[in-house]
Design an enzyme around this catalytic site. Sequence first.
Site, mmCIF file in Angstrom:
data_model
loop_
_atom_site.group_PDB
_atom_site.id
_atom_site.type_symbol
_atom_site.label_atom_id
_atom_site.label_comp_id
_atom_site.label_asym_id
_atom_site.label_seq_id
_atom_site.Cartn_x
_atom_site.Cartn_y
_atom_site.Cartn_z
ATOM 1 N N HIS A 115 -13.681 91.183 -100.818
ATOM 2 C CA HIS A 115 -12.425 91.697 -100.289
ATOM 3 C C HIS A 115 -11.305 90.692 -100.540
ATOM 4 C CE1 HIS A 115 -15.055 94.534 -98.333
ATOM 5 N NE2 HIS A 115 -15.669 93.556 -97.695
ATOM 6 N N HIS A 151 -20.560 89.567 -101.752
ATOM 7 C CA HIS A 151 -21.618 89.858 -100.781
ATOM 8 C C HIS A 151 -22.169 91.268 -100.942
ATOM 9 C CE1 HIS A 151 -17.877 91.302 -98.817
ATOM 10 N NE2 HIS A 151 -18.661 92.277 -98.358
ATOM 11 N N ARG A 206 -15.508 96.563 -105.555
ATOM 12 C CA ARG A 206 -16.919 96.736 -105.901
ATOM 13 C C ARG A 206 -17.117 96.226 -107.329
ATOM 14 N NH1 ARG A 206 -17.095 102.223 -105.601
ATOM 15 N NH2 ARG A 206 -17.244 102.156 -103.339
#
Length: 319
Positions: free
Chosen positions: A103, A178, A198
């Site tokens: 993010h 992650h 992503r």
Amino acid sequence: MKFYPLQFKPILKDRIWGGTKLQSVLNKEITSETTGESWELSTVPNDVSVVSNGDLKGKDLNELIELYPVEILGKSVLERFGKQFPLLFKFIDAKEDLSIQLHPNDELAQKRHNSFGKTEMWYVMQADKGSRLVVGFKKDSNKDEYLAKLASKELISLLDETEVKKGDIFFLETGTIHAIGGGVVIAEIQQTSDVTYRVYDWDRVDANGNGRELHTDLALDAINFNTTKAKVDYENKINHSNKTVHCDYFKTNVIPLEGKMNWEAHKGSFAVFMCTQGEFSLEVENTLYSYKMGDTVLLPAKIEKAIISGNANLLEVWI
């Protein structure tokens, strides 16, 4: 207006990697065999939480903040964020691995998406034997090495995989690559943001043979290629609010409850309790409110004290 502990109708999200544990473990009324997320408290556009209890039932969180900004948010939260609820609370059921993702920080997210960034933390509520999380790089990496491994579908060889158990906590700063592994149920606390980059989705395709969108180029400017210590060590003192993650965006403590304890508000802020195990009650102004595992409750800033009782494990969150 008499303020009381508020509960909200869960916003359920179907996901390609989801399962049925939100029902079997957390008693949510799920809508499919692949329900991956229950958004417990949200003001993300088009996904705004609606009160499910008491006199304010039917009003959404934005409405409440517009009507009672200081009483709901607290003075210091209002001064910092305006009439915007700054956090998003979720329960996540990963039947399969989530995508490898990251993010952006506030600056990038604001510039590209007119959004907050997404700093977040995970509390592991349940984990099948051998389940793991992917968090950060095994050793410091760089853009060239990362892109080469991504192209050859060997990205996982660079990443740190950690086997997890119930009670483990991880703090994920923006830029940390992650993935939540299959077999894990997590309580997630994060900034109000739905911006995710992503980068690899295990070559999955849907029923029509289509893969999900990847964000390879956007992610490059956002990734932290250095190693990071994400797992959080904390005490577990009974009937005590034990410090876990305290960052610029939220503060979270764990309360292992056996019996009864007095609670006082954190001045200038609302508080949220997520029940990760057992059952508990809040006594507020001589009225008793009862909760069970999987419940999330918002205490408006106007509520200054309560008596907590029961046998439970709670996440206590404020700003």
